[in-house]
Design an enzyme around this catalytic site. Sequence first.
Site, PDB file in Angstrom:
ATOM      1  N   ALA A 183       0.842  -1.201   0.000  1.00 12.36           N
ATOM      2  CA  ALA A 183       0.000   0.000   0.000  1.00 12.36           C
ATOM      3  C   ALA A 183       0.874   1.247   0.000  1.00 12.36           C
ATOM      4  O   ALA A 183       0.607   2.217  -0.714  1.00 12.36           O
ATOM      5  CB  ALA A 183      -0.942   0.001   1.201  1.00 12.36           C
ATOM      6  N   ASP A 184       1.930   1.236   0.798  1.00 15.15           N
ATOM      7  CA  ASP A 184       2.887   2.344   0.801  1.00 15.15           C
ATOM      8  C   ASP A 184       3.601   2.461  -0.544  1.00 15.15           C
ATOM      9  O   ASP A 184       3.750   3.551  -1.098  1.00 15.15           O
ATOM     10  CB  ASP A 184       3.933   2.140   1.897  1.00 15.15           C
ATOM     11  CG  ASP A 184       3.433   2.541   3.268  1.00 15.15           C
ATOM     12  OD1 ASP A 184       2.661   3.503   3.372  1.00 15.15           O
ATOM     13  OD2 ASP A 184       3.827   1.882   4.251  1.00 15.15           O
ATOM     14  N   LEU A 185       4.060   1.324  -1.066  1.00 17.42           N
ATOM     15  CA  LEU A 185       4.842   1.343  -2.301  1.00 17.42           C
ATOM     16  C   LEU A 185       3.990   1.774  -3.490  1.00 17.42           C
ATOM     17  O   LEU A 185       4.425   2.583  -4.324  1.00 17.42           O
ATOM     18  CB  LEU A 185       5.458  -0.029  -2.553  1.00 17.42           C
ATOM     19  CG  LEU A 185       6.453  -0.506  -1.488  1.00 17.42           C
ATOM     20  CD1 LEU A 185       6.858  -1.950  -1.748  1.00 17.42           C
ATOM     21  CD2 LEU A 185       7.678   0.389  -1.435  1.00 17.42           C
TER      22      LEU A 185
END
Length: 262
Positions: A183-185
Amino acid sequence: MNALDGIRILDLSRVLAGPWCTQTLADLGADVVKVERPRSDGHPGGDDTRGWGPPFLKGRDGADTAEAAYYLGANRNKRSITCDIATPEGQALIRELAAKADVFVENYKVGDMARYGLDFASLHALNPRLVYCSITGFGQTGPYKDRAGYDYAIQGMGGLMSVTGERDDLPGGGPQKVGVAVADLFTGLYATVAIQAALRHAERTGEGQHIDMALLDTQVAMLANLGANYLVRGREEGKVPGRAGNAHINIVPYQVFEVAPD
């Protein structure tokens, strides 16, 4: 020459989504200046991920340094300074740097930048061409805007864990997160694309833009064909996509097969 040679980026982000974005831009040739927290009582200073080890990079003497692999994996090709943005002197320095920058990236909680006089409206007045990217868990508006955004929670809320892992009717079934913080990436990569589009807009019009990038928005978008399956037929048939292990939800053959030994 690199594609983004001459682009100056002021990076006030930390941990992963923001740093992944600015690292990608740095790989493309942008000059990224990372602004980190100075050492203080109770905090060692710098991006939190500097201490997220082991493993730590080893020095020439073979001993561990203070640089964690996690930090190094998201911050290559950047220059770094320390600045306390909670002080008037620190705020003045950031405004001076932003006046000469092309891009400003931050992932503070909603409202924090305004408290420091470093929000989009304030910096836009100094530098109308500035592309300003805010990265949060749930965006700048809406009922969840004040909540902190963590990858694990976003994978669950955004539906990814409901379609990852072995089928519920098999041993080991149940929600599973992906092995890296996707999700961050994903959000970092979406932010990279949005920033480049906004830079193109600024080149043509002389006006910067405020990019509102949210982890939840990105995770829902990355459900891709599974999300489209539900929108096309799921609401009518009551079928919510589920876990399929190593099989494919749309096509066959696409699964694990037993094979003869060599």
